[in-house]
Scaffold this motif. Structure first.
Motif, PDB file in Angstrom:
ATOM      1  N   GLN A 144       0.851  -1.186   0.000  1.00 52.47           N
ATOM      2  CA  GLN A 144       0.000   0.000   0.000  1.00 52.47           C
ATOM      3  C   GLN A 144       0.885   1.234   0.000  1.00 52.47           C
ATOM      4  N   PHE A 145       0.593   2.172  -0.916  1.00 53.74           N
ATOM      5  CA  PHE A 145       1.394   3.385  -1.037  1.00 53.74           C
ATOM      6  C   PHE A 145       0.521   4.596  -0.741  1.00 53.74           C
ATOM      7  N   SER A 146       1.125   5.582  -0.128  1.00 52.37           N
ATOM      8  CA  SER A 146       0.482   6.884   0.044  1.00 52.37           C
ATOM      9  C   SER A 146       1.538   7.934  -0.233  1.00 52.37           C
ATOM     10  N   ASP A 147       1.152   9.012  -0.850  1.00 51.14           N
ATOM     11  CA  ASP A 147       2.094  10.057  -1.244  1.00 51.14           C
ATOM     12  C   ASP A 147       1.580  11.395  -0.746  1.00 51.14           C
ATOM     13  N   THR A 148       2.314  11.994   0.197  1.00 51.90           N
ATOM     14  CA  THR A 148       1.968  13.316   0.712  1.00 51.90           C
ATOM     15  C   THR A 148       3.138  14.238   0.422  1.00 51.90           C
ATOM     16  N   GLY A 149       3.023  15.028  -0.635  1.00 52.31           N
ATOM     17  CA  GLY A 149       4.141  15.862  -1.055  1.00 52.31           C
ATOM     18  C   GLY A 149       5.243  14.974  -1.565  1.00 52.31           C
ATOM     19  N   SER A 150       6.438  15.053  -0.937  1.00 54.14           N
ATOM     20  CA  SER A 150       7.585  14.252  -1.361  1.00 54.14           C
ATOM     21  C   SER A 150       7.734  12.997  -0.514  1.00 54.14           C
ATOM     22  N   ARG A 151       6.795  12.755   0.396  1.00 56.56           N
ATOM     23  CA  ARG A 151       6.921  11.614   1.307  1.00 56.56           C
ATOM     24  C   ARG A 151       6.081  10.437   0.813  1.00 56.56           C
ATOM     25  N   LYS A 152       6.672   9.248   0.774  1.00 55.91           N
ATOM     26  CA  LYS A 152       5.984   8.041   0.356  1.00 55.91           C
ATOM     27  C   LYS A 152       6.151   6.970   1.417  1.00 55.91           C
ATOM     28  N   GLU A 153       5.134   6.109   1.536  1.00 56.63           N
ATOM     29  CA  GLU A 153       5.174   5.082   2.557  1.00 56.63           C
ATOM     30  C   GLU A 153       4.633   3.764   2.007  1.00 56.63           C
ATOM     31  N   HIS A 154       5.137   2.657   2.567  1.00 58.73           N
ATOM     32  CA  HIS A 154       4.523   1.353   2.327  1.00 58.73           C
ATOM     33  C   HIS A 154       4.845   0.442   3.494  1.00 58.73           C
ATOM     34  N   VAL A 155       4.008  -0.582   3.665  1.00 57.14           N
ATOM     35  CA  VAL A 155       4.135  -1.494   4.800  1.00 57.14           C
ATOM     36  C   VAL A 155       4.438  -2.892   4.288  1.00 57.14           C
ATOM     37  N   LYS A 156       5.372  -3.565   4.976  1.00 53.29           N
ATOM     38  CA  LYS A 156       5.765  -4.919   4.605  1.00 53.29           C
ATOM     39  C   LYS A 156       5.667  -5.810   5.841  1.00 53.29           C
ATOM     40  N   ILE A 157       5.004  -6.972   5.668  1.00 51.03           N
ATOM     41  CA  ILE A 157       4.840  -7.902   6.774  1.00 51.03           C
ATOM     42  C   ILE A 157       5.538  -9.210   6.436  1.00 51.03           C
ATOM     43  N   THR A 158       6.431  -9.634   7.304  1.00 51.12           N
ATOM     44  CA  THR A 158       7.118 -10.911   7.145  1.00 51.12           C
ATOM     45  C   THR A 158       6.803 -11.782   8.351  1.00 51.12           C
ATOM     46  N   SER A 159       6.849 -13.092   8.159  1.00 52.64           N
ATOM     47  CA  SER A 159       6.552 -14.006   9.262  1.00 52.64           C
ATOM     48  C   SER A 159       7.534 -15.164   9.241  1.00 52.64           C
ATOM     49  N   GLU A 160       7.767 -15.705  10.407  1.00 52.34           N
ATOM     50  CA  GLU A 160       8.629 -16.875  10.543  1.00 52.34           C
ATOM     51  C   GLU A 160       8.128 -17.696  11.721  1.00 52.34           C
ATOM     52  N   SER A 161       8.403 -18.971  11.682  1.00 49.80           N
ATOM     53  CA  SER A 161       7.937 -19.840  12.755  1.00 49.80           C
ATOM     54  C   SER A 161       8.638 -19.485  14.062  1.00 49.80           C
ATOM     55  N   LYS A 162       7.891 -19.681  15.146  1.00 54.46           N
ATOM     56  CA  LYS A 162       8.450 -19.364  16.448  1.00 54.46           C
ATOM     57  C   LYS A 162       9.627 -20.281  16.743  1.00 54.46           C
ATOM     58  N   PRO A 163      10.787 -19.742  17.106  1.00 57.52           N
ATOM     59  CA  PRO A 163      11.961 -20.589  17.333  1.00 57.52           C
ATOM     60  C   PRO A 163      11.737 -21.556  18.480  1.00 57.52           C
ATOM     61  N   GLY A 164      12.240 -22.778  18.307  1.00 58.31           N
ATOM     62  CA  GLY A 164      12.126 -23.781  19.348  1.00 58.31           C
ATOM     63  C   GLY A 164      13.140 -23.568  20.448  1.00 58.31           C
ATOM     64  N   PHE A 165      13.064 -24.423  21.461  1.00 57.98           N
ATOM     65  CA  PHE A 165      13.923 -24.272  22.625  1.00 57.98           C
ATOM     66  C   PHE A 165      15.394 -24.390  22.261  1.00 57.98           C
ATOM     67  N   LEU A 166      15.740 -25.390  21.446  1.00 59.87           N
ATOM     68  CA  LEU A 166      17.138 -25.591  21.070  1.00 59.87           C
ATOM     69  C   LEU A 166      17.674 -24.426  20.249  1.00 59.87           C
ATOM     70  N   GLU A 167      16.822 -23.880  19.397  1.00 60.55           N
ATOM     71  CA  GLU A 167      17.248 -22.735  18.577  1.00 60.55           C
ATOM     72  C   GLU A 167      17.508 -21.517  19.450  1.00 60.55           C
ATOM     73  N   ARG A 168      16.619 -21.269  20.412  1.00 59.54           N
ATOM     74  CA  ARG A 168      16.825 -20.140  21.320  1.00 59.54           C
ATOM     75  C   ARG A 168      18.065 -20.352  22.179  1.00 59.54           C
ATOM     76  N   LEU A 169      18.296 -21.599  22.570  1.00 56.84           N
ATOM     77  CA  LEU A 169      19.482 -21.909  23.372  1.00 56.84           C
ATOM     78  C   LEU A 169      20.757 -21.677  22.574  1.00 56.84           C
ATOM     79  N   SER A 170      20.714 -22.005  21.266  1.00 58.80           N
ATOM     80  CA  SER A 170      21.872 -21.774  20.403  1.00 58.80           C
ATOM     81  C   SER A 170      22.158 -20.290  20.258  1.00 58.80           C
TER      82      SER A 170
END
Length: 397
Positions: A1-27
């Motif tokens: 999604q883009f919006s333009d107010t004068g010279s300012r432009k914006e967009h939003v990006k959503i990324t997701s990843e699986s919740k890290p397991g116990f061993l991964e957090r320990l590492s």
């Protein structure tokens, strides 16, 4: 999604990843522990060497104060002061003006700085993380705005370069010109003393004409732009600054005065090496007495010492926090226990960092001021005693 107010432009990006397991957090925690160990050891080095530096500088300043010779005149050179530490004050002078032929500008000063800025796209990020359906999602809001920047902003690193592309280089470069010969009276200043003349002031361009057909003056800027009021990406603006005015100028003022303490070598003022192993090569703006100069130097040394002490303590606190993070990871499945452990670990890191910092400082003073070292060493035990006093006594069996 883009919006333009004068010279300012914006967009939003959503990324997701699986919740890290116990061993991964320990590492990840194990990697943090290694970084914490390095930070922890670095704190000892910083704190210990800082105390030696501070005491060496203080002794060198006291030595310099006892040896310095105030000069009666700066317009003649006395051979009696050859090799001695001398004190003098006077107006700066240079052999010739500094020029910028590209813009038809000159000034009698020690330094002339050309500052070039380009109108460019700039990217800003605002991120927040949250958990949803067992996944860790990161929502990042990218906004783009056009601004004047003195460094080239690499648009290739933008999340979206299309529509926000910047030039890869500036057509005009910034630079600083330094006078090859700077004097106070009959004495020539060393490079180290000239480097200390860095109180830059903006140079007014009100009395100058536009240097080229494609350059327009507006206020205290030269613009490389078809319309300076509505600049486009890639347009340039140039401003000028000077330090150490060394001649009377009807538009700028009188020559700047400085106070110097250094070793006399012929007609030159050069560094003075003290018995403590430090170097005295001092320059301050204005007309100051010997006592005022050394008082300023002692104040500067104190500020620097406390700043490095604070940095050393913070480095130790962060290092301990990273090394003990594994205990938090082991209980992060239980929210209430996790929060209590987190508070306890922070308190532990604070107490240990404070005690070890004070102890390291006392060791640094040991060879210089033994009594003060002993007092600080005793103070290092206070945080541990206070922490233990809040521990409830064990129940009688």
């Amino acid at each position: 999604q883009f919006s333009d107010t004068g010279s300012r432009k914006e967009h939003v990006k959503i990324t997701s990843e699986s919740k890290p397991g116990f061993l991964e957090r320990l590492s990840e925690t194990s990697g943090g522990m290694l970084l914490g160990l390095v930070t922890f050891l670095l704190a000892f080095y910083l704190l210990f060497t800082n105390e030696g530096r501070a005491l060496r500088t203080a002794k060198s300043l006291d030595e310099g104060l006892s040896l310095v010779v105030p000069l009666d005149t700066i317009h003649s050179i006395s051979q009696q002061n050859e090799g001695r530490l001398v004190h003098l004050s006077g107006a700066l002078s240079t052999s010739k003006p500094l020029f910028d032929p590209s813009y038809g500008l000159s000034i009698q000063a020690v330094k002339l700085k050309r500052n070039v800025e380009m109108y460019q796209w700039v990217e800003y990020e605002d991120s927040k993380e949250y958990e949803e359906n067992g996944e860790i999602k990161k929502e990042t809001k990218y906004s783009y705005n056009t601004e004047w920047k003195s460094e080239v902003v690499n648009s290739r690193n933008f999340d979206k370069e299309i529509g926000h592309k910047n030039p890869s280089a500036m057509a005009v470069e910034s630079f600083t010109a330094v006078s090859p010969n700077v004097q106070v009276g009959s004495f020539v200043l060393s490079k180290g003393l000239v480097d200390k003349i860095d109180d830059f002031k903006r140079l007014s361009l009100a009395n100058l004409e536009d240097p080229h057909a494609d350059v327009t003056r507006g206020g205290d800027y030269f613009y490389h732009s078809e319309n300076p009021r509505r600049p486009e990406v890639g347009d340039l603006r140039v401003s000028f600054f000077y330090a150490g005015l060394s001649g009377d100028d009807p538009h700028v003022g009188s020559a700047d005065k400085v106070t110097v303490i250094a070793r006399q070598r012929g007609d030159q003022l050069v560094p003075y090496h003290t018995k403590s192993g430090d170097v005295l090569e001092i320059l301050h703006p204005g007309d100051l007495s010997v006592e005022e100069v050394f008082q300023k130097e002692h104040q500067s040394n104190t500020v620097k010492t406390w700043a490095l002490r604070g940095a050393g303590w913070l480095s130790m606190f962060v290092g301990i926090s990273l090394m003990t993070r594994i205990f938090y990871t082991l209980v992060d499945w239980f929210p209430v226990v996790r929060d209590l452990v987190n508070i306890g670990l922070k308190a532990f890191a604070f107490c240990v960092a404070t005690s070890l910092s004070l102890l390291t400082i006392s060791v640094g003073w040991l060879f210089y001021r033994p009594l003060w070292a002993l007092l600080i060493g005793l103070l290092s035990v206070v945080p541990v005693v206070v922490a233990r006093s809040h521990v409830p006594p064990k129940k009688q069996q």
